[in-house]
Design an enzyme around this catalytic site. Structure first.
Site, PDB file in Angstrom:
ATOM      1  N   ASP A   1       0.831  -1.207   0.000  1.00  0.00           N
ATOM      2  CA  ASP A   1       0.000   0.000   0.000  1.00  0.00           C
ATOM      3  C   ASP A   1       0.866   1.258   0.000  1.00  0.00           C
ATOM      4  O   ASP A   1       1.963   1.262   0.562  1.00  0.00           O
ATOM      5  CB  ASP A   1      -0.901  -0.028   1.248  1.00  0.00           C
ATOM      6  CG  ASP A   1      -2.004   1.002   1.169  1.00  0.00           C
ATOM      7  OD1 ASP A   1      -2.305   1.490   0.064  1.00  0.00           O
ATOM      8  OD2 ASP A   1      -2.567   1.334   2.223  1.00  0.00           O
TER       9      ASP A   1
ATOM     10  N   ASN B   1     -10.373  -2.993  -5.632  1.00  0.00           N
ATOM     11  CA  ASN B   1      -9.557  -2.106  -6.488  1.00  0.00           C
ATOM     12  C   ASN B   1     -10.089  -2.083  -7.914  1.00  0.00           C
ATOM     13  O   ASN B   1      -9.864  -1.122  -8.650  1.00  0.00           O
ATOM     14  CB  ASN B   1      -8.092  -2.569  -6.557  1.00  0.00           C
ATOM     15  CG  ASN B   1      -7.313  -2.414  -5.279  1.00  0.00           C
ATOM     16  OD1 ASN B   1      -6.356  -3.151  -5.038  1.00  0.00           O
ATOM     17  ND2 ASN B   1      -7.697  -1.465  -4.423  1.00  0.00           N
TER      18      ASN B   1
HETATM   19  C1  FPP Z   1      -2.084   0.176  -3.255  1.00  0.00           C
HETATM   20  O1  FPP Z   1      -1.567   1.463  -3.277  1.00  0.00           O
HETATM   21  C2  FPP Z   1      -1.543  -0.553  -4.359  1.00  0.00           C
HETATM   22  C3  FPP Z   1      -2.269  -1.097  -5.359  1.00  0.00           C
HETATM   23  C4  FPP Z   1      -3.723  -1.011  -5.467  1.00  0.00           C
HETATM   24  C5  FPP Z   1      -1.597  -1.788  -6.433  1.00  0.00           C
HETATM   25  C6  FPP Z   1      -0.379  -2.522  -6.004  1.00  0.00           C
HETATM   26  C7  FPP Z   1       0.349  -2.797  -7.196  1.00  0.00           C
HETATM   27  C8  FPP Z   1       1.681  -2.763  -7.308  1.00  0.00           C
HETATM   28  C9  FPP Z   1       2.684  -2.566  -6.237  1.00  0.00           C
HETATM   29  C10 FPP Z   1       2.239  -2.966  -8.618  1.00  0.00           C
HETATM   30  C11 FPP Z   1       2.240  -4.427  -8.879  1.00  0.00           C
HETATM   31  C12 FPP Z   1       2.051  -4.553 -10.263  1.00  0.00           C
HETATM   32  C13 FPP Z   1       2.006  -5.699 -10.884  1.00  0.00           C
HETATM   33  C14 FPP Z   1       1.906  -5.649 -12.338  1.00  0.00           C
HETATM   34  C15 FPP Z   1       2.043  -7.004 -10.192  1.00  0.00           C
HETATM   35  P1  FPP Z   1      -2.572   2.643  -3.490  1.00  0.00           P
HETATM   36  O2  FPP Z   1      -2.662   2.940  -4.931  1.00  0.00           O
HETATM   37  O3  FPP Z   1      -3.882   2.323  -2.838  1.00  0.00           O
HETATM   38  O4  FPP Z   1      -1.825   3.785  -2.751  1.00  0.00           O
HETATM   39  P2  FPP Z   1      -2.479   4.919  -1.869  1.00  0.00           P
HETATM   40  O5  FPP Z   1      -3.123   4.244  -0.691  1.00  0.00           O
HETATM   41  O6  FPP Z   1      -1.292   5.737  -1.471  1.00  0.00           O
HETATM   42  O7  FPP Z   1      -3.441   5.650  -2.728  1.00  0.00           O
END
Ligand code: FPP
Length: 239
Positions: A21, A69
């Site tokens: 996250d 998501n």
């Molecule tokens: C949460 O951070 C992360 C995700 C919803 C996606 C996680 C994906 C990756 C680390 C990339 C992996 C990619 C592949 C192709 C396997 P957030 O976007 O919710 O962050 P925030 O809470 O700061 O908004």
């Protein structure tokens, strides 16, 4: 293959699961789009996998995309799917060269067809590898997984036991996670491995995922190693 002297004598968890996250907030702080955060997150994910295998971890499960998501804006989802299509498979080769098997956890039918097929191909290409594995939770939700398993049990017309039920989950042939790490300051499981987490040690980091370095992983493992896992027993029963 322990190259890190800090971790001498430390108990290495067999299975680590990570809630990655904070990509969005990390990017926002740099005045960059969320997709930049996800790209850096993906690169960090591969780096952490390599480091964890060097330390002797056997299984790594990452929460790449939850069922919830999938309701994110189309632009962000397209960016994530493009990462799967273009960058992820290439990056994964480094991991596969180590003889690591890829499994996916989730309802892949919710993904675009080509993304689903790419993941299925990587699963197939690596299914003969034994011993070490990476598990990508994508279009994954723990409640969805449990309901899916309950329905399979009903179809099979059998009463379940803990053991037979766990075989109906997406994680059927995997050991439960020993350590679950969540980055990004939030302190919750967000529908991740709810059944399998029964006796997992939980570790929460204030780092945003792209800045969760190998050293941060070492810190989480040292913290894990200092805990007493009683699995419901008393200290005396353990000795
Ligand atoms: C949460 O951070 C992360 C995700 C919803 C996606 C996680 C994906 C990756 C680390 C990339 C992996 C990619 C592949 C192709 C396997 P957030 O976007 O919710 O962050 P925030 O809470 O700061 O908004």
């Amino acid at each position: 293959m322990r190259k890190n002297t800090l971790l001498q004598g430390v108990t290495i968890p067999r299975h680590i699961a990570i809630i990655m996250d904070g990509n969005g907030r990390w990017a926002k702080k740099r005045m960059m789009p969320r997709s930049f955060g996800h790209k850096n997150g993906m690169e960090r994910m591969i780096g952490l996998m390599e480091h964890a295998f060097d330390l002797g971890v056997q299984y790594i499960t990452v929460y790449a995309l939850s069922t919830e998501n999938l309701k994110r804006p189309k632009e962000e989802l397209d960016g994530l799917f493009n990462l799967f299509r273009n960058n992820f498979r290439k990056e994964l080769q480094k991991i596969f060269e180590r003889g690591v098997r890829l499994r996916t956890l989730g309802d892949l039918s919710l993904l675009p067809d080509d993304v689903m097929q790419g993941l299925r191909e990587s699963e197939k290409d690596t299914e003969h590898y034994e011993g070490r594995g990476i598990n990508i939770a994508v279009a994954y939700g723990a409640r969805d997984e449990i309901i899916h398993a309950v329905n399979k049990a009903i179809e099979n017309g059998e009463k379940v036991t803990e053991e037979s039920f766990s075989k109906l989950l997406y994680t059927s042939d995997l050991p439960d996670p020993d350590l679950i790490i969540r980055t990004g300051k939030e302190v919750r499981l967000s529908n991740f491995l709810l059944y399998q987490a029964a006796y997992a040690e939980l570790y929460f980091s204030n780092k945003m995922f792209p800045e969760f370095s190998d050293k941060e992983l070492d810190k989480a493992i040292i913290d894990f190693s200092n805990r007493t896992r009683r699995f419901g027993k008393t200290d005396e029963q353990l000795t």
